[in-house]
Scaffold this active site. Structure first.
Site, PDB file in Angstrom:
ATOM      1  N   ARG A  95      50.108  32.364  50.008  1.00 49.60           N
ATOM      2  CA  ARG A  95      50.915  32.325  48.777  1.00 49.60           C
ATOM      3  C   ARG A  95      52.395  32.155  49.082  1.00 49.60           C
ATOM      4  O   ARG A  95      53.248  32.489  48.272  1.00 49.60           O
ATOM      5  CB  ARG A  95      50.712  33.593  47.998  1.00 49.60           C
ATOM      6  N   ASP A 127      45.147  33.973  44.393  1.00 47.03           N
ATOM      7  CA  ASP A 127      45.721  33.093  43.370  1.00 47.03           C
ATOM      8  C   ASP A 127      47.041  32.466  43.804  1.00 47.03           C
ATOM      9  O   ASP A 127      47.635  31.685  43.070  1.00 47.03           O
ATOM     10  CB  ASP A 127      45.910  33.860  42.053  1.00 47.03           C
ATOM     11  N   ARG A 178      62.553  34.444  50.438  1.00 49.03           N
ATOM     12  CA  ARG A 178      62.700  35.245  51.644  1.00 49.03           C
ATOM     13  C   ARG A 178      63.435  34.427  52.698  1.00 49.03           C
ATOM     14  O   ARG A 178      63.171  33.234  52.866  1.00 49.03           O
ATOM     15  CB  ARG A 178      61.311  35.656  52.150  1.00 49.03           C
ATOM     16  N   ARG A 185      54.828  34.514  63.915  1.00 51.21           N
ATOM     17  CA  ARG A 185      54.247  35.846  64.059  1.00 51.21           C
ATOM     18  C   ARG A 185      53.465  35.928  65.362  1.00 51.21           C
ATOM     19  O   ARG A 185      53.106  34.885  65.938  1.00 51.21           O
ATOM     20  CB  ARG A 185      53.282  36.095  62.888  1.00 51.21           C
ATOM     21  N   ASP A 254      49.610  39.672  62.173  1.00 50.24           N
ATOM     22  CA  ASP A 254      50.230  38.612  61.363  1.00 50.24           C
ATOM     23  C   ASP A 254      51.506  39.123  60.698  1.00 50.24           C
ATOM     24  O   ASP A 254      52.260  38.335  60.136  1.00 50.24           O
ATOM     25  CB  ASP A 254      49.252  38.089  60.299  1.00 50.24           C
ATOM     26  N   ASN A 255      51.733  40.428  60.767  1.00 52.03           N
ATOM     27  CA  ASN A 255      52.953  40.996  60.187  1.00 52.03           C
ATOM     28  C   ASN A 255      53.915  41.458  61.273  1.00 52.03           C
ATOM     29  O   ASN A 255      54.735  42.349  61.037  1.00 52.03           O
ATOM     30  CB  ASN A 255      52.600  42.145  59.235  1.00 52.03           C
ATOM     31  N   ASP A 264      57.291  41.577  56.062  1.00 53.59           N
ATOM     32  CA  ASP A 264      56.187  41.909  55.156  1.00 53.59           C
ATOM     33  C   ASP A 264      56.233  43.355  54.677  1.00 53.59           C
ATOM     34  O   ASP A 264      55.649  44.261  55.258  1.00 53.59           O
ATOM     35  CB  ASP A 264      54.823  41.574  55.773  1.00 53.59           C
TER      36      ASP A 264
HETATM   37  P1  AMP Z   1      49.769  40.360  53.584  1.00 50.57           P
HETATM   38  O1  AMP Z   1      48.920  41.562  53.404  1.00 50.57           O
HETATM   39  O2  AMP Z   1      50.777  40.163  52.475  1.00 50.57           O
HETATM   40  O3  AMP Z   1      50.376  40.272  54.934  1.00 50.57           O
HETATM   41  O4  AMP Z   1      48.805  39.119  53.414  1.00 50.57           O
HETATM   42  C1  AMP Z   1      47.688  38.906  54.237  1.00 50.57           C
HETATM   43  C2  AMP Z   1      47.136  37.526  53.970  1.00 50.57           C
HETATM   44  O5  AMP Z   1      46.671  37.421  52.617  1.00 50.57           O
HETATM   45  C3  AMP Z   1      48.125  36.405  54.165  1.00 50.57           C
HETATM   46  O6  AMP Z   1      47.438  35.318  54.718  1.00 50.57           O
HETATM   47  C4  AMP Z   1      48.581  36.103  52.754  1.00 50.57           C
HETATM   48  O7  AMP Z   1      49.040  34.790  52.628  1.00 50.57           O
HETATM   49  C5  AMP Z   1      47.296  36.326  51.965  1.00 50.57           C
HETATM   50  N1  AMP Z   1      47.546  36.683  50.565  1.00 50.57           N
HETATM   51  C6  AMP Z   1      48.081  37.824  50.089  1.00 50.57           C
HETATM   52  N2  AMP Z   1      48.153  37.796  48.744  1.00 50.57           N
HETATM   53  C7  AMP Z   1      47.659  36.590  48.344  1.00 50.57           C
HETATM   54  C8  AMP Z   1      47.458  35.952  47.073  1.00 50.57           C
HETATM   55  N3  AMP Z   1      47.777  36.543  45.939  1.00 50.57           N
HETATM   56  N4  AMP Z   1      46.920  34.707  47.084  1.00 50.57           N
HETATM   57  C9  AMP Z   1      46.595  34.102  48.220  1.00 50.57           C
HETATM   58  N5  AMP Z   1      46.744  34.646  49.438  1.00 50.57           N
HETATM   59  C10 AMP Z   1      47.277  35.871  49.509  1.00 50.57           C
HETATM   60 MG    MG Z   2      51.566  39.236  55.899  1.00 47.99          MG
END
Ligand code: AMP
Ligand code: MG
Length: 490
Positions: A95, A127, A178, A185, A254-255, A264
């Site tokens: 996203r 989404d 951002r 990463r 990944d973070n 993140d």
């Molecule tokens: P995060 O927990 O924010 O580090 O996200 C982990 C993964 O989930 C990453 O690949 C994000 O791009 C994906 N992600 C988080 N929220 C969404 C969303 N609403 N739609 C699509 N991908 C998402």
């Molecule tokens: Mg992330």
């Protein structure tokens, strides 16, 4: 070569988009109904060479929401993988869309990324959108971290989309702009090492070195030298978190950014009462990412980076593996060095004494015993340096006992108590983003009232100022609030 500067000040050089196609996918943000900027970081805009007025105007709102692209943009979603709670997964920007790399007037290169900009090839079931609350939360906490002097991605703007997002409830949608030294990463290296195309890893490594460690390009073993540089940055970063009671909450690989910036801001939160086992994230049931585990998890994450870099280390595999192991093994000593240096500053120590680590540990043990407020305890200690009668919580119990040892230690350095106190006031913040205050500000923002958020932002971006206005933001929640919980709220 950077593009010419456009009217708003955008000046891009999109070096990541020029990397092999396996590392990213060209993706255009999905336009939103009615973009409206709710918070804009004018000082950051200026630092980036942007015209804050233009960015804050209607055309700027369109750019910040992804409806219009600066002419120099080359938007991509980045591919990456990552270990989430210990398990390997293919991820990528689900996203987020990287518009390009802004070349600031001082020559710095910064990623300009839209978070919540619509679906991408990597969205899986998501989404591609973000809700207003979590984006404002990231804005607030990242800017607070910056003001605390801790390396972090920055936040340029939050723009409401005029569209709803559907989570457990219906929420207002928003996009965060951002700004980061890069979005590379540990998980980006894991991805490059895992794919069939052997050209990705060397290309990514050369790019990352060029960007973050240009001095290492001619090192005899660039992969090893780069690993060492990332280990040192991450060791220092996690030490800095520990010094302010920050719990990242979702330290998946990944973070973890190779730049050494905090990235993140999902379920993160700052400690009120100190205990090393503190966890805020509702999904972290095992306490993997608890406050006290953060250094060990950083080491674990760096081991994933080390494994990924193995194919890029010259020589036979057993020899390369040995070199990697040696470098990785330097993490604990590097962490201890950064950590102790910071604790010394927090305690007003100018000199080094063999017993300092014990002095720090015994303070933390005593604080855990009485669940002392982390930030207030260090702030009180700064006052205790120059006051005859010990202030609470140093007036009784285990902290009163500890204070005697600390005062004796201060007596073994030549600096005056005024100098000690001054150093401590520069190091120990008075204001951090208190969880109950953050919730309060976000609840008001959800009903269109931004003033509480703006006041809180002002306080947390002046964390060391002993100004009257920051008074209401200084202390923990009133008694009886119960434990604070965060949600991965996307
Ligand atoms: P995060 O927990 O924010 O580090 O996200 C982990 C993964 O989930 C990453 O690949 C994000 O791009 C994906 N992600 C988080 N929220 C969404 C969303 N609403 N739609 C699509 N991908 C998402
Ligand atoms: Mg992330």
């Amino acid at each position: 070569m950077a593009s010419p500067i456009d009217a708003a000040g955008w000046r891009f050089d999109n070096s990541y988009a020029r990397l092999p196609a396996g590392l990213h996918t060209r993706t255009t943000p999905v336009p939103v109904r009615s973009p409206k900027i709710v918070i804009l970081n004018a000082p950051l805009a200026t630092t980036l060479g942007l015209d804050a007025e233009a960015i804050g105007g209607p055309d700027g709102a369109g750019v910040c929401a992804g409806n219009t692209l600066p002419p120099v943009a080359d938007p991509i979603a980045q591919a990456y993988a990552g270990h989430q709670y210990g398990h390997f997964t293919n991820l990528g920007d689900g996203r987020a869309i990287l518009l390009g790399e802004q070349i600031a007037p001082d020559g710095r290169r910064c990623d300009i990324q839209l978070k919540g900009a619509g679906r991408t090839r990597y969205s899986r079931g998501g989404d591609g959108r973000a809700a207003l609350g979590p984006m404002l939360r990231e804005y607030l906490i990242s800017e607070a971290m910056h003001a605390l002097g801790i390396p972090t991605t920055r936040s340029l703007a939050v723009t409401m989309t005029g569209e709803a997002v559907f989570r457990e409830e219906v929420l207002a949608g928003a996009v965060l702009v951002r700004v980061a030294a890069s979005h590379i990463r540990v998980g980006t290296f894991e991805y490059a090492a895992a794919v069939a195309d052997p050209s990705l890893l060397p290309a990514l490594l050369a790019h990352a070195i060029g960007r973050h460690d240009p001095g290492l390009a001619d090192a005899p073993e660039p992969a090893i030298a780069f690993l060492e540089a990332v280990i040192d940055r991450q060791a220092e970063l996690v030490a800095r978190w520990m010094h302010v009671g920050f719990v990242h909450g979702v330290m998946n690989t990944d973070n973890a950014a190779v730049s050494g910036e905090t990235i993140d801001y999902g379920p993160c939160a700052f400690l009120d009462a100190y205990h090393p086992a503190t966890v805020f994230s509702s999904i972290d049931r095992q306490g993997r990412y608890a406050y006290g585990n953060q250094p060990a998890i950083t080491h674990w994450n760096l081991a994933r980076l080390a494994e990924s870099l193995l194919p890029a280390v010259p020589g036979e595999e057993p020899v390369a593996l040995e070199r990697i192991r040696e470098v990785l093994a330097t993490f604990p000593a590097r962490y201890d060095r950064h950590a102790l240096a910071g604790w010394r500053a927090k305690l007003g120590l100018f000199t080094m004494d063999d017993a300092d680590q014990t002095l720090v540990s015994s303070l933390l043990t005593a604080m855990a015993e009485i669940r002392a407020d982390f930030t207030d305890t260090f702030a009180a200690l700064a006052g205790a340096a120059v006051s005859a009668a010990p202030p609470p919580p140093f007036d009784t119990g285990p902290l009163a006992v500890w204070l005697v040892a600390w005062r004796a230690r201060l007596g073994r350095q030549s600096q005056s108590l005024a100098e000690v106190s001054a150093r401590m006031r520069r190091t120990n913040p008075l204001v951090i983003p208190r969880n109950h205050r953050v919730e309060e500000a976000l609840a008001a923002a959800a009903v269109g009232e931004m003033a509480p958020f703006e006041r809180l932002l002002d306080a947390v971006t002046h964390p060391f100022d002993d100004a009257e206005e920051t008074g209401p933001y200084r202390h923990g929640p009133p008694a009886g609030c119960g434990p604070y919980r965060t949600f991965c709220g996307t």
